[in-house]
Design an enzyme around this catalytic site. Structure first.
Site, PDB file in Angstrom:
ATOM      1  N   ARG A   1      54.883  34.097  46.603  1.00 37.63           N
ATOM      2  CA  ARG A   1      56.121  33.549  47.146  1.00 37.63           C
ATOM      3  C   ARG A   1      55.953  32.082  47.486  1.00 37.63           C
ATOM      4  O   ARG A   1      54.874  31.630  47.861  1.00 37.63           O
ATOM      5  CB  ARG A   1      56.516  34.287  48.426  1.00 37.63           C
ATOM      6  CG  ARG A   1      56.874  35.743  48.204  1.00 37.63           C
ATOM      7  CD  ARG A   1      57.486  36.348  49.427  1.00 37.63           C
ATOM      8  NE  ARG A   1      56.584  36.266  50.576  1.00 37.63           N
ATOM      9  CZ  ARG A   1      56.978  36.455  51.821  1.00 37.63           C
ATOM     10  NH1 ARG A   1      58.244  36.695  52.085  1.00 37.63           N
ATOM     11  NH2 ARG A   1      56.105  36.399  52.793  1.00 37.63           N
TER      12      ARG A   1
ATOM     13  N   SER B   1      45.120  34.464  49.950  1.00 35.52           N
ATOM     14  CA  SER B   1      44.584  35.688  50.555  1.00 35.52           C
ATOM     15  C   SER B   1      43.305  36.179  49.890  1.00 35.52           C
ATOM     16  O   SER B   1      43.241  37.307  49.388  1.00 35.52           O
ATOM     17  CB  SER B   1      45.650  36.768  50.519  1.00 35.52           C
ATOM     18  OG  SER B   1      46.855  36.266  51.012  1.00 35.52           O
TER      19      SER B   1
ATOM     20  N   ASP C   1      45.697  35.176  54.667  1.00 36.39           N
ATOM     21  CA  ASP C   1      46.912  35.891  55.094  1.00 36.39           C
ATOM     22  C   ASP C   1      46.769  36.525  56.478  1.00 36.39           C
ATOM     23  O   ASP C   1      47.731  36.615  57.239  1.00 36.39           O
ATOM     24  CB  ASP C   1      47.362  36.924  54.052  1.00 36.39           C
ATOM     25  CG  ASP C   1      46.264  37.869  53.614  1.00 36.39           C
ATOM     26  OD1 ASP C   1      45.107  37.678  54.042  1.00 36.39           O
ATOM     27  OD2 ASP C   1      46.546  38.792  52.816  1.00 36.39           O
TER      28      ASP C   1
HETATM   29  C1  G6P Z   1      51.958  39.185  53.997  1.00 39.13           C
HETATM   30  C2  G6P Z   1      51.527  37.888  53.394  1.00 39.13           C
HETATM   31  C3  G6P Z   1      50.840  38.032  52.082  1.00 39.13           C
HETATM   32  C4  G6P Z   1      49.853  39.112  52.217  1.00 39.13           C
HETATM   33  C5  G6P Z   1      50.597  40.341  52.386  1.00 39.13           C
HETATM   34  C6  G6P Z   1      49.764  41.562  52.289  1.00 39.13           C
HETATM   35  O1  G6P Z   1      53.272  39.371  53.797  1.00 39.13           O
HETATM   36  O2  G6P Z   1      52.521  36.934  53.417  1.00 39.13           O
HETATM   37  O3  G6P Z   1      50.238  36.857  51.729  1.00 39.13           O
HETATM   38  O4  G6P Z   1      48.889  39.103  51.243  1.00 39.13           O
HETATM   39  O5  G6P Z   1      51.250  40.335  53.620  1.00 39.13           O
HETATM   40  O6  G6P Z   1      50.574  42.521  51.843  1.00 39.13           O
HETATM   41  P1  G6P Z   1      50.623  43.164  50.368  1.00 39.13           P
HETATM   42  O7  G6P Z   1      50.943  44.546  50.684  1.00 39.13           O
HETATM   43  O8  G6P Z   1      51.676  42.424  49.657  1.00 39.13           O
HETATM   44  O9  G6P Z   1      49.261  42.973  49.811  1.00 39.13           O
HETATM   45  C1  BGC Z   2      40.764  39.450  50.667  1.00 39.72           C
HETATM   46  C2  BGC Z   2      41.166  38.933  52.011  1.00 39.72           C
HETATM   47  C3  BGC Z   2      42.594  39.211  52.282  1.00 39.72           C
HETATM   48  C4  BGC Z   2      42.879  40.668  52.098  1.00 39.72           C
HETATM   49  C5  BGC Z   2      44.308  41.040  52.357  1.00 39.72           C
HETATM   50  C6  BGC Z   2      41.151  40.894  50.548  1.00 39.72           C
HETATM   51  O1  BGC Z   2      40.887  41.354  49.263  1.00 39.72           O
HETATM   52  O2  BGC Z   2      39.393  39.333  50.479  1.00 39.72           O
HETATM   53  O3  BGC Z   2      40.930  37.543  52.073  1.00 39.72           O
HETATM   54  O4  BGC Z   2      42.891  38.827  53.575  1.00 39.72           O
HETATM   55  O5  BGC Z   2      42.519  41.067  50.812  1.00 39.72           O
HETATM   56  O6  BGC Z   2      45.191  40.422  51.509  1.00 39.72           O
END
Ligand code: G6P
Ligand code: BGC
Ligand code: G6P
Ligand code: BGC
Length: 923
Positions: free
Chosen positions: A514, A578, A632
Site C-alpha cells: 500500500r 516488514s 511493521d
Molecule cells: C499492517 C501493516 C502491514 C503488515 C500487516 C501484517 O497492516 O500495515 O505492513 O505487514 O499489518 O498483516 P498481513 O496479515 O497483511 O501480513
Molecule cells: C518479518 C518481520 C515482520 C513480520 C510480520 C516477518 O517475516 O521477518 O520483520 O515484522 O514478518 O510482517
C-alpha cells in the site's frame, strides 16, 4: 428342666447381645465420630498439624471436574482394587460427547503383591504389553492415566510417592518412592514400547471424575470396597500444603487412617484390635479396618471365634476353617444378608451349623456391616458439612460418586450409609451416584484435563526459553549466536501528540502493498487524515531481481503522487518495510534476509533506502525524501501509541509474525547510551532456528519448512503465522486421508496442491455457527465430498492448528511482558499491546484465545490488547514526523549522535543473505 434350658438360652442370648452391643453405635457415638473426623480433616489440611494428622488430606493436583471439552484416546491402569485392569478409553467432546472404553482384567498373584517393587512393576508392564499387543497398539504412544489406589504424596499431577501400602499389598522398596518413576523405569527395562504417563490418580478421584462427567454437582468421590476412602473438592485457600489461594483442588482424604492417633479407641473393640494385629499393616488404617471389604469378614470371623470359644456357637467347636484367616470373605457377608442361605454358605466354608447358629451368624454379619455403613456415613457427614461451610451456605445439594464392591454388592450398606448422612448432616441434600465404569474412565478424564495443564507447563517453558533468547539477543557476547536478533530501531518514544506534517507512507511486506498519504494536523487537537491505494506485487517481481522490485515500488510511488497531484513536491516518506533489517539510523536499513513470500535477488545485505533512492533517481520524474524505515511491528506500536500512551509493545500476527517493544537502553549492549528506552524489533519469527523448538515441532512443521523459500529459517513463524496455518491444516488432512481416517481415504489432486487450503479457510471453518457448512463448501471446492463426520474432524484439526498458534504467540508475548515487568520492577504490569495482522483480525477465536493464555501465563499483569485500525502506516508517519522535525531543526544528526555506528564490511553487505544473517549480530 425346661426352665433350666430356657434360662440357659436366655443367658446365652444376653451374652451374645452384650457382645454385639459393643459394635452397635448410638447416635451420640456417631455424632462424635463425625466431630472427630472434622477435627482430623482440618488438622490434615493445616501445615502445623499435617504431619501428625491421622487423616492425611493429600493434594491431588486435580483442579477441576470435567466440563465436556475433554477428548482424545488414553490408556489407563487401575491398580489397587479387587481387580487390576488395563484400559483404553476414547473420549469425545462437543455434541457427540461420550466415553467409550475397553478393558482387560489381569491377575496379580499374591507373591507379586508382596514381593519386590521391581517384580510388581515388571508384572504391571508385562500386562500392559500384553494388552497393547492384544489391541494392536504397540506403536501408538498414548498418554496414560494411572489409577493407583494407595496413599500417594503428590507434588504434581504426574508425581506421587507412595506413603505406605494398604490392603493386601506389601511389595518392598516402594514406600517413599515415586510410583510414576517406578512405572517409567519398568517400561524402560522392558524396552518394548513407550508411554507418556500424564497423571497418577487415586481411585476416589477417578470415581469422582467419572461421575462428574455426567453430573457437574458431583464433587465428592467415595470408595467402599476392598479399602475405604473419600476425596472431595476443597478450596485452595484451605489447603496449606499447596501454594496458591485461588480456586479449588481435589483432596484425597485417606480417611482410612482415621484413628491412628487413638482418637476412636472408645469405639474400637477387641475384635478390631485382633483384625489389626493380624493385618499386614498393624496399627495403621484403623478406620478402614472397621469399614471396608477387606476386613469386615475378618471382624465377623473374630466374633464367631469368640462366641464359639464361649460355647455360644457351633457347639463350642473351633474348627480348622474357623481358624483360617481370610476365609470369611466380605462377599459372603453380602450373600448371607441378602439371601436365606446362611447355612449353605457356612457349610461351603466347612462350618457345620445348627439353625440357631445361622441366626446368630446372620446377626453378627448385620451388626458388623451396619457399623461399617454408619461409620462411613458419619465420616461423610463431616465432609459434606465442611464443604457447605466452605461455601458459607445454609443448605446445599451435592452429589457423591461411589464405587467399590461393598457398596455395590451389600444389600443394606448404601441405605444405612445414606440414612446416617441424612441424620448427621441435615442441612445437606446428598445424592449418591454409583460409578458404572470404575475409576479408569475418571483417570482418562483426568489425563485429558492434565494434558491441558501440560500444555500450560510447556508454554511456560517456551516462555522461559524465549525470555532467555531475548537476553541473548540483547547482549553483545551472545548476540552472534542468538536466533532472536533484537534489532535496534532508533525509535525512542511513542507519539507524544506534537507530530505534524504531510507525509507519504509506503507499506511493503504484508498481504498487500500500500501507499498512503498521511496528513497530521494540529488545529484544535491532533488529527490524522489518510488516503491510500493498494498496488499489486506480482510473483515474478517479488521473486525477480531487486532492481526490478525497487523500480516497481518507485513506479507505484510515482503513480500515487501523480494521482495525489504532488509530483512537484518533495514529501517526506516513511517506509514500512516488514522484514528483518539491521538499522544504523532511522533512514539506513540493511535487509538481513527475506522472509515470507519475498525472494528478490541482490537485496539481502543492502540498504533499502539507497536502493529505493536509486530507483527514484533513475526515473527522474519526482523527488522524495525517505526519512525513516520502520518494521511493521514498530509502525503498529506507534499507531496504537497514538491512541493509548501506554502502548509499548507492537505485534503482528499476519502473513508473518513478529514483535517489538520498548527496552531500557542500558540493557541494549549494541547501542551506546544508558538513558531512556529504545524500541527493539525482536524478529521473533526466527526463534527456534537453532533447534530450540525441536521438541514441539511436528512432521508437518518440518514439511512446511522444507517446501518454503527459506528452509531452516523463521521456524517459529512457520508454526504460527498466516502464511503457513492453512498449509499446515492441508498437510494434516492429506496425511489423515491417506491413512483412511478422513474422506474414506479419498484425496483429490486439488487437496494435494500446495497452497490450496488457505488460512482464511481455517478462519471460516472455525466460525461457531456456519463453520461446518463452510467446511463442506470449502472442501467441496477442492473436489472433495466430505461426510458430516469429516467436516467435524476438519473443524477440529483447524482448531488444533490455530489454537497452537495462539498459544505459542502467547508464550513469546508472555516472555516480552514478563521482561517489561521486570524492567519496571513493579509487582503488577499495566501495559498496552498494539496488534495487527490478518490472522489475528479475521480468525473468529484467535484473539480471545491469545488474550486468555497470556493472562494465564503472566497472571500479575493487566494487558490491554489494542487492534491497530489503520495498519502500521500511521505509525510510520509518526516516526517520519519526528525525523522530519529533528531534520528541520538541523538536529537530525543528533539522532545519529546517540548511536554507535558499526561498520558493515562491503563483502557482507553485498554477500549472500546467509553471511549477513550470521553477521546480523553486528548491531
Ligand atoms: C499492517 C501493516 C502491514 C503488515 C500487516 C501484517 O497492516 O500495515 O505492513 O505487514 O499489518 O498483516 P498481513 O496479515 O497483511 O501480513
Ligand atoms: C518479518 C518481520 C515482520 C513480520 C510480520 C516477518 O517475516 O521477518 O520483520 O515484522 O514478518 O510482517
Ligand atoms: C473402582 C476402581 C478401582 C477401585 C475399586 C474399589 O472400580 O476402578 O480401582 O479400587 O473401584 O473397589 P474394590 O471393591 O474393587 O476395592
Ligand atoms: C487406600 C486408598 C484407596 C482406598 C480404596 C485405601 O486402602 O489407602 O488410597 O482410595 O483404599 O481403594
Amino acid at each position: 428342666m425346661v426352665t433350666a434350658v430356657a434360662q440357659r438360652l436366655a443367658a446365652q442370648r444376653r451374652e451374645i447381645n452384650d457382645t454385639l452391643a459393643r459394635l452397635s453405635l448410638s447416635s451420640e457415638n456417631l455424632q462424635q465420630v463425625k466431630d472427630k473426623m472434622r477435627v482430623e480433616l482440618e488438622r490434615g489440611l493445616r501445615k502445623d498439624s499435617h504431619s501428625t494428622a491421622s487423616v492425611k488430606m493429600l493434594p491431588s493436583f486435580v483442579y477441576r471436574t470435567p466440563n465436556g471439552t475433554e477428548r482424545g484416546k488414553y490408556l489407563a491402569l487401575d491398580l489397587g482394587g479387587t481387580n487390576f485392569r488395563v484400559l483404553v478409553v476414547k473420549i469425545r467432546s462437543g455434541i457427540r460427547k461420550s466415553v467409550r472404553m475397553y478393558n482387560k482384567i489381569y491377575a496379580i498373584p499374591l507373591e507379586i503383591m508382596q514381593g519386590t517393587g521391581e517384580e510388581l512393576f515388571d508384572h504391571i508392564v508385562q500386562c500392559i504389553s500384553d494388552f497393547l499387543d492384544y489391541m494392536g497398539m504397540k506403536n501408538t504412544r498414548l498418554p496414560l492415566g494411572f489409577t493407583f489406589s494407595f496413599p500417594c504424596r503428590q507434588t504434581g499431577i504426574d508425581k506421587g510417592s507412595l506413603v505406605s501400602w494398604t490392603k493386601g499389598f506389601k511389595a518392598t522398596d516402594c514406600e517413599g518412592n515415586d510410583v510414576v518413576e517406578m512405572l517409567r523405569e519398568a517400561i524402560k527395562r522392558r524396552n518394548e514400547f513407550d508411554l507418556d504417563i500424564v497423571a497418577v490418580v487415586n481411585d476416589t478421584v477417578g470415581t469422582m471424575m467419572t461421575c462428574a462427567y455426567e453430573d457437574p454437582k458431583c464433587e465428592i468421590g467415595l470408595i467402599a470396597g476392598t479399602g475405604s476412602n473419600v476425596c472431595y473438592m476443597e478450596e485452595m485457600r484451605n489447603i496449606e500444603m499447596v501454594e496458591g489461594d485461588e480456586g479449588q483442588m481435589c483432596v484425597n482424604t485417606e480417611w482410612g487412617g482415621f484413628g491412628e492417633n487413638d482418637c476412636i479407641e472408645d469405639i474400637r473393640t477387641r475384635f478390631d484390635r485382633e483384625v489389626d494385629e493380624g493385618s499386614l499393616n498393624n496399627g495403621k488404617q484403623r478406620f478402614e479396618k472397621m469399614t471396608s471389604g477387606m476386613y469386615l469378614g475378618e471382624i465377623v470371623r473374630q466374633i464367631l471365634i469368640d462366641l464359639t470359644r464361649r460355647g455360644l456357637l457351633f457347639r463350642g467347636h473351633i474348627t480348622e476353617p474357623l481358624k483360617t484367616r481370610g476365609i470369611f470373605e466380605t462377599k459372603f457377608l453380602s450373600q448371607i444378608e441378602r439371601y436365606r442361605v446362611v447355612r449353605a454358605i457356612l457349610q461351603q466354608l466347612g462350618l457345620d451349623s445348627t439353625c440357631d447358629d445361622s441366626i446368630i451368624v446372620k446377626e453378627v454379619c448385620g451388626t458388623v456391616s451396619r457399623r461399617a455403613a454408619q461409620l462411613c456415613g458419619a465420616g461423610m457427614a463431616a465432609i459434606v458439612d465442611k464443604i457447605r461451610e466452605n461455601r458459607g451456605r445454609n443448605q446445599m445439594n451435592i452429589t457423591v460418586g461411589v464405587d467399590g464392591t461393598l457398596y455395590k454388592l451389600h444389600p443394606h450398606f448404601s441405605r444405612i450409609l445414606k440414612d446416617t448422612v441424612k441424620a448427621l448432616a441435615p442441612q445437606c441434600d446428598v445424592e449418591f451416584v454409583l460409578s458404572e465404569d470404575g475409576s479408569g474412565k475418571g483417570a482418562a478424564l483426568i489425563t485429558a484435563v492434565a494434558q491441558k495443564q501440560v500444555t500450560l507447563r510447556t508454554l511456560m517453558d517456551i516462555m522461559k526459553r524465549f525470555r532467555r533468547e531475548l537476553g541473548n539477543g540483547l547482549c553483545s557476547d551472545t548476540n552472534p549466536t542468538a536466533t532472536v536478533k533484537m534489532l535496534p530501531t532508533f525509535v525512542r518514544s511513542i507519539p507524544d501528540g506534537s507530530e505534524k506534517g504531510d507525509f507519504i507512507a509506503l507499506d511493503l511486506g504484508g498481504s498487500a502493498f500500500r501507499i498512503l498519504r498521511v496528513k497530521v494536523s494540529h488545529e484544535k487537537k491532533q488529527t490524522v487524515q489518510m488516503e491510500s491505494q493498494i498496488y499489486d506485487t506480482p510473483e515474478d517481481i517479488i521473486h525477480g531481481s531487486g532492481t526490478r522490485l525497487f523500480d516497481h515500488v518507485a513506479e507505484c510511488l510515482g503513480d500515487f503522487m501523480e494521482k495525489q497531484n504532488i509530483k512537484d513536491k518533495k514529501l517526506s516518506v516513511g517506509f514500512t518495510f516488514s522484514f528483518p533489517c539491521a538499522q544504523t539510523k532511522l533512514n539506513e536499513s540493511y535487509l538481513l534476509t527475506w522472509t515470507k513470500r519475498f525472494k528478490a535477488s541482490g537485496v539481502e545485505g543492502m540498504d533499502i533506502v539507497t536502493l529505493l533512492n536509486k530507483a527514484i533517481k533513475k526515473r527522474g520524474d519526482y523527488d522524495a525524501d525517505i526519512m525513516a524505515v520502520v518494521n511493521d511491528t514498530v509502525g503498529t506500536m506507534m499507531t496504537c501509541g497514538f491512541d493509548d500512551q501506554r502502548c509499548e509493545v507492537g505485534i503482528i500476527i499476519g502473513t508473518g509474525t513478529n514483535a517489538c517493544y520498548m527496552e531500557e537502553l542500558r540493557h541494549i549492549d549494541l547501542v551506546e547510551g544508558d538513558e531512556g528506552r529504545m524500541c527493539i524489533n525482536t524478529e521473533w519469527g526466527a526463534f527456534g532456528d537453532d533447534g530450540m523448538l525441536e521438541d514441539i515441532r511436528t512432521e508437518f512443521d518440518r514439511e512446511i519448512d522444507r517446501g518454503s523459500l527459506n528452509p531452516g529459517k523463521q521456524l517459529f513463524e512457520k508454526m504460527v503465522s498466516g502464511m503457513y496455518i492453512g498449509e499446515l491444516v492441508r498437510l494434516i488432512l492429506v496425511k489423515m486421508a491417506k491413512e483412511g481416517f478422513l474422506f474414506e481415504g479419498r484425496i483429490t489432486p486439488e487437496l494435494l496442491t500446495k497452497g490450496k487450503f488457505e488460512t482464511k479457510h481455517v478462519s471460516s471453518i472455525e466460525k461457531s455457527k456456519e463453520g461446518l457448512t463452510k467446511a463442506k463448501d470449502i472442501l467441496g471446492r477442492l473436489g472433495m465430498e466430505p461426510s458430516a463426520d469429516d467436516c467435524i474432524a476438519v473443524q477440529h484439526i483447524c482448531t488444533i492448528v490455530s489454537h497452537r498458534s495462539a498459544n505459542l504467540i502467547a508464550a513469546t508475548l508472555g516472555g516480552i511482558l514478563s521482561r517489561l515487568k521486570d524492567n519496571k520492577g513493579n509487582p503488577r504490569l499495566r501495559t498496552t499491546v498494539g496488534i495487527d495482522g490478518s490472522l489475528y483480525k479475521m480468525h473468529p477465536q484467535y484473539a480471545r484465545r491469545l488474550h486468555k493464555t497470556v493472562r494465564r501465563l503472566v497472571p500479575e499483569s493487566d494487558v490491554r490488547f489494542l487492534l491497530s485500525e489503520s495498519g502500521s502506516s500511521k505509525g510510520a508517519a509518526m516516526v517520519t514526523a519526528v525525523a522530519y522535525r529533528l531534520a528541520d531543526h538541523g538536529k537530525r544528526r543528533t539522532v545519529e549522535m546517540h548511536n554507535k555506528i558499526y561498520a558493515i564490511p562491503m563483502e557482507v553487505m553485498q554477500g549472500t543473505g546467509e553471511e549477513v544473517s550470521t553477521f546480523g549480530s553486528f548491531l
